[in-house]
Scaffold this active site. Structure first.
Site, PDB file in Angstrom:
ATOM      1  N   ASP A 601      -5.880  -5.919  -3.013  1.00 22.30           N
ATOM      2  CA  ASP A 601      -4.965  -5.679  -4.271  1.00 22.30           C
ATOM      3  C   ASP A 601      -4.315  -6.927  -4.905  1.00 22.30           C
ATOM      4  O   ASP A 601      -4.744  -7.265  -5.901  1.00 22.30           O
ATOM      5  CB  ASP A 601      -4.122  -4.508  -4.424  1.00 22.30           C
ATOM      6  CG  ASP A 601      -4.848  -3.277  -3.856  1.00 22.30           C
ATOM      7  OD1 ASP A 601      -6.154  -3.212  -3.469  1.00 22.30           O
ATOM      8  OD2 ASP A 601      -4.055  -2.284  -3.637  1.00 22.30           O
ATOM      9  N   GLU A 804      -1.311   1.038   8.988  1.00 30.98           N
ATOM     10  CA  GLU A 804      -2.357   0.379   7.888  1.00 30.98           C
ATOM     11  C   GLU A 804      -2.480  -1.152   7.842  1.00 30.98           C
ATOM     12  O   GLU A 804      -3.386  -1.525   7.895  1.00 30.98           O
ATOM     13  CB  GLU A 804      -1.607   0.638   6.531  1.00 30.98           C
ATOM     14  CG  GLU A 804      -2.540   0.400   5.375  1.00 30.98           C
ATOM     15  CD  GLU A 804      -2.002   0.681   4.139  1.00 30.98           C
ATOM     16  OE1 GLU A 804      -0.786   1.063   3.868  1.00 30.98           O
ATOM     17  OE2 GLU A 804      -2.559   0.734   2.886  1.00 30.98           O
TER      18      GLU A 804
END
Ligand code: NAG
Ligand code: NAG
Ligand code: NAG
Ligand code: NAG
Length: 833
Positions: A601, A804
């Protein structure tokens, strides 16, 4: 037992047969074997906790019209505000000390644990199936974390079976109550047929206070025995089971507090006040709550079984001893299967022992498999909103329409955070799953390929089907748009599978062919057909191929870049004629700060953005797609197409160097037009994952001098190397650690895994005593492998979960916790590399 090779071919057949309908080409025996296999797949994967977002939630796979749904919730009802801590959907806000599968395989069953300090509960849920997969049992076993701390475990199990009434009876009805606590239901589903469902206690003491004659504080509110409430809840509201329960119990509390005769209820009857009762005189319906309130002052806790049996069975699961036996069998069986695929060595690492590695990896793999869900419902798509390519403003997708229903069989990145299908993640999940259960990986892949849209070739970036899945997604991310792409990792996984297929086909072509096929017979149809019947392969090509081709073309067309903007510049540089003008790409839909389609992102890109920007990672991913198209063409003996893809692949490889390699920076970079001077090609170099991708995806020729530079970049502790793995962005980059700091330094498993795998590919036979580049690569490989897995293990021990991503500063877990999506690739690294 199957050998991997026959599994591969079998899986290949299956894929073909799922995506398309077979096929007059099969003879009778072949057809029968294929059906046998499909039957096995369907049966063994029918029942599992496929509601990924629940702590424990069952639904059957491919039962679309009338599935039986089930879920488990719990709370401490001795606490006045206990209802706030009612557990149902997995969420980090619950702050459980630990939850997840210790051992799990969707085909067989498993064991899931929950350590919930707020509710003083240590809960274990076992899930087992009959050998043919049709019948199952769930054992719920709980004990106090601290028996001296007064508390109850109020466990609520719910069932829903839609389908209305049959012969005046609800599609799921309680037909028997054996004592206060053992219930029996009879259900009917259009697809599943008639079944029997029982809830039976093994042991445990219900909350009771001998000082009172009765624990009943209002009619039906009595915690000293099992409470049951049946009502009608429409299918699409079943996922709100927790809300409905809370609001019915809250209404009951209000009623008790308002009524003269009950409002003086003593404080030590709270557990009764917090039981469900039929306040509104609902008629019995398809939905059932069963609530059991156990006293947790006893160390041994409680246990009950929920058992489903199809009627007319020959082997129904009936006794508690049978279930105990099945649990033992299940746990041993999974363990044995796991050991067949992964092996561990004492290493130069921190992980104390082989046993510790095994326990960690078995749990991590189990949690990846435990995320596998079956989703069915509608998705939101905006096909109207136009993208203004030159503005780069945040895009609002306000013209959403529901489409579908669709279905998806997939694993998920994280049950608590991301319980739905992610295109970018799924390929990485499959790289791990295929090492344990190749056919299962193929089932998932085939389900995703089914989502390729017939007309356009598009697949949504996130597949969010139905209200239950949607409820976990912030509104701005619910809507999908057919201009937006994502890294095509499914084709990366597919390419890996095909590579193995091609290897095997080579083997099968050899003179000594004595493979044992899945039926146990030698020389079964698969070998023969692949070898002797190229027509059959051509048959596949005709059918699977168009869909994949559409997807491929959709990606190439929708993400095509503008090369003409560079014409003058590249002419001046003298390379215009060498550039392959059709192979330049950019991600559509980037904004000033983010490029969500790239999957990374906030990784820094050209500033300011420019329409002419070309993204090196977009080009590299086209390389991967092209490679897998070439491989499938090869398998299918489409010689011309194979040659065509080989040429495109070569063009991509050449463009990577011609357009994106910066001599000055010694790395691959995005390019753009220099904002100050439109006669200059600007290299947008931010050393990190994006500059490593052509290497990580094995697109650089084996003899390329650039390999050495990339190894040097990865090895440099001032830039990407760390004690915990490769950083997403160089420490020396101006954006390192800035702003959201998502892909600006944190260590991610997916790219680390690809880099390790690429090192195995580029430096297969290297030993420590070799000189130069190869030796450096080997050292890097060793230390990266150890450091990366050590750290994930260490964090798992200390923080209880996989994460994550990981901090580049001290390695601690960051981002979403219980992230056993691609972080689970640590299993391959420890158990196979
Ligand atoms: C397996 O399930 C699929 C999906 O529901 C179905 O189309 C197929 O007919 C089933 N095959 C067999 C052999 O049961
Ligand atoms: C939870 O209970 C199991 C037995 O059911 C036990 O082995 C385990 O140690 C307990 N865990 C904790 C944290 O108390
Ligand atoms: C469960 O149900 C089926 C019937 O549908 C039966 O044939 C099967 O054997 C049963 N149970 C077990 C333990 O396999
Ligand atoms: C990282 O790798 C190096 C080289 O293999 C090793 O000496 C070091 O101990 C490792 N560090 C950690 C934290 O595992």
């Amino acid at each position: 037992m199957l050998n991997p090779r026959s599994k591969m071919l079998r899986a290949f057949w299956i894929l073909a047969n799922i995506v398309l309908l077979v096929s007059a080409t099969l003879n009778g025996d072949e057809q029968a074997e294929l059906e046998e296999y499909q039957k096995f797949t369907n049966e063994s994967l029918l029942w599992a906790p496929y509601r990924s977002n629940c702590y424990f939630g069952m639904r059957p796979r491919y039962v679309r019209e009338s599935p039986l749904m089930m879920g488990i919730m719990w709370f401490n009802s001795l606490s006045q505000d206990g209802l706030h801590s009612l557990r149902h959907f997995a969420t980090p806000q619950d702050k459980l000390q630990k939850y997840g599968w210790e051992v799990y395989d969707p085909r067989i069953g498993g064991k899931e644990i929950f350590i919930d300090e707020k509710n003083n509960l240590n809960l274990t849920v076992y899930f087992v199936k009959s050998k043919n997969g049709e019948n199952w049992s769930v054992r719920v076993h709980g004990r106090p974390l601290d028996p001296k701390q007064p508390s109850t475990a109020s466990v609520v199990v719910y069932f829903s079976q839609n389908g209305g009434e049959i012969d005046g009876m609800s599609s799921l009805a309680m037909i028997d109550r054996d004592g206060p606590n053992n219930l029996r239901f009879l259900g009917y589903s259009k697809e599943l047929g008639e079944y029997d469902l029982t809830v039976r206690d093994n042991f445990g003491q219900y909350f009771n206070n001998p000082a009172y004659e009765s624990m009943e504080v209002a009619p039906g509110s009595d915690c000293s025995k099992t409470s049951h409430l049946s009502l009608q809840i429409p299918d699409n509201e079943v996922w709100k089971a927790r809300d409905v329960f809370q609001s019915l119990v809250s209404d009951s509390i209000r009623d008790i507090l308002e009524k003269e005769e009950t409002k003086q209820r003593p404080a030590d009857l709270i557990p009764s006040v917090l039981t469900i009762r039929n306040l509104y005189n609902f008629n019995p319906g398809n939905f059932h709550y069963v609530q059991k309130t156990f006293d947790l002052s006893k160390e041994e806790g409680f246990e009950f079984d929920v058992t489903y049996n199809k009627l007319e069975t020959t082997q129904s699961i009936s006794t508690k001893e049978q279930i105990t036996e099945l649990i033992t069998w299940t746990l041993n069986e999974i363990s044995a299967r796991f050991d067949k695929h992964f092996s561990f060595e004492e290493g130069h690492d921190l992980i104390e022992s082989v046993d510790a590695k095994r326990k960690f990896t078995l749990e991590t793999l189990s949690n990846l498999l435990g995320g596998i869900g079956y989703f069915y419902g509608k998705q939101l798509v905006d096909r109207e909103t136009e993208f203004d390519e030159s503005q780069f403003a945040d895009i609002k997708l306000l013209n959403a329409k529901e489409e579908g229903p669709f279905e998806l069989f997939t694993s998920v990145p994280s049950r608590g955070f991301f319980p739905r299908g992610f295109y970018w993640d799924e390929g990485f999940h499959l790289l791990q799953i295929m090492e344990y259960d190749f056919d299962l990986a193929f089932e998932i892949l085939a389900s995703w390929f089914e989502m390729i849209e017939d007309d356009s070739g598009w697949i949504a970036r996130e597949i969010i089907l139905g209200n239950e899945a949607r409820s976990k997604v912030p509104e701005e991310f619910q809507v999908q748009n057919p201009n937006i792409a994502n890294p095509p990792t499914l084709l990366l996984a597919f390419s890996e599978m095909l590579s193995r297929a091609i290897e095997k086909i080579g083997d099968f072509g050899s003179a000594t062919n004595d493979q044992v096929m899945f039926t146990g017979k030698a020389n079964s149809f698969m070998t023969n057909n692949l070898e002797a019947n190229p027509d059959l392969l051509a048959e596949y090509a005709k059918k699977i191929y168009p869909k994949l081709l559409k997807h491929y073309n959709w990606f190439k067309e929708s993400q095509a870049g503008l090369i003409d903007e560079y014409a003058t510049i590249l002419e001046d540089e003298g390379i215009w004629d060498k550039i392959h003008k059709n192979e330049v790409y950019k991600w559509v839909g980037r904004t000033f700060t983010h490029c969500l389609p790239s999957g990374m992102d906030d990784y820094p890109r050209a500033q300011p953005p420019d329409v002419a920007e070309l993204n090196v990672d977009a080009l590299a991913w086209v390389g991967v797609m092209t490679r897998s198209m070439r491989q499938i063409a090869h398998v299918l003996e489409l010689t011309e197409d194979e040659a065509k893809y080989a040429e495109i692949e070569q063009n991509v490889v050449e463009n990577l160097d011609l357009l994106h390699w910066s001599e000055e920076n010694d790395c691959y970079c995005d390019i753009s037009i220099d904002p100050e001077d439109d006669e200059i090609r600007e290299f947008v170099c931010h050393e990190g994952y994006i500059s490593l991708l052509p290497f990580a995806l094995k697109l650089i020729p084996r003899n390329s001098p650039k390999l050495e530079k990339i190894v040097a970049l990865m090895s440099d502790p001032e830039k990407l190397f760390s004690e915990y793995g490769l950083l997403s962005l160089s420490r020396q980059d101006e954006y390192f650690g800035k702003d959201e700091n998502y892909w600006r330094g944190p260590i991610w498993m997916n790219i680390n895994y690809l880099c390790l795998d690429a090192m195995r590919y580029y430096y297969p036979e290297v030993t420590f005593d070799m000189a130069g580049e190869a030796s450096n690569a080997k050292k890097l490989y060793q230390s990266l492998k150890t450091n990366l897995s050590n750290n994930i293990y260490k964090v798992w021990k200390e923080q209880g979960y996989c994460y994550e991503n990981y901090s580049p500063i001290d390695g601690h877990g960051t981002g979403a916790e219980h992230f056993t999506g691609w972080t689970a690739l640590v299993v391959n690294i420890l158990g196979r590399f």
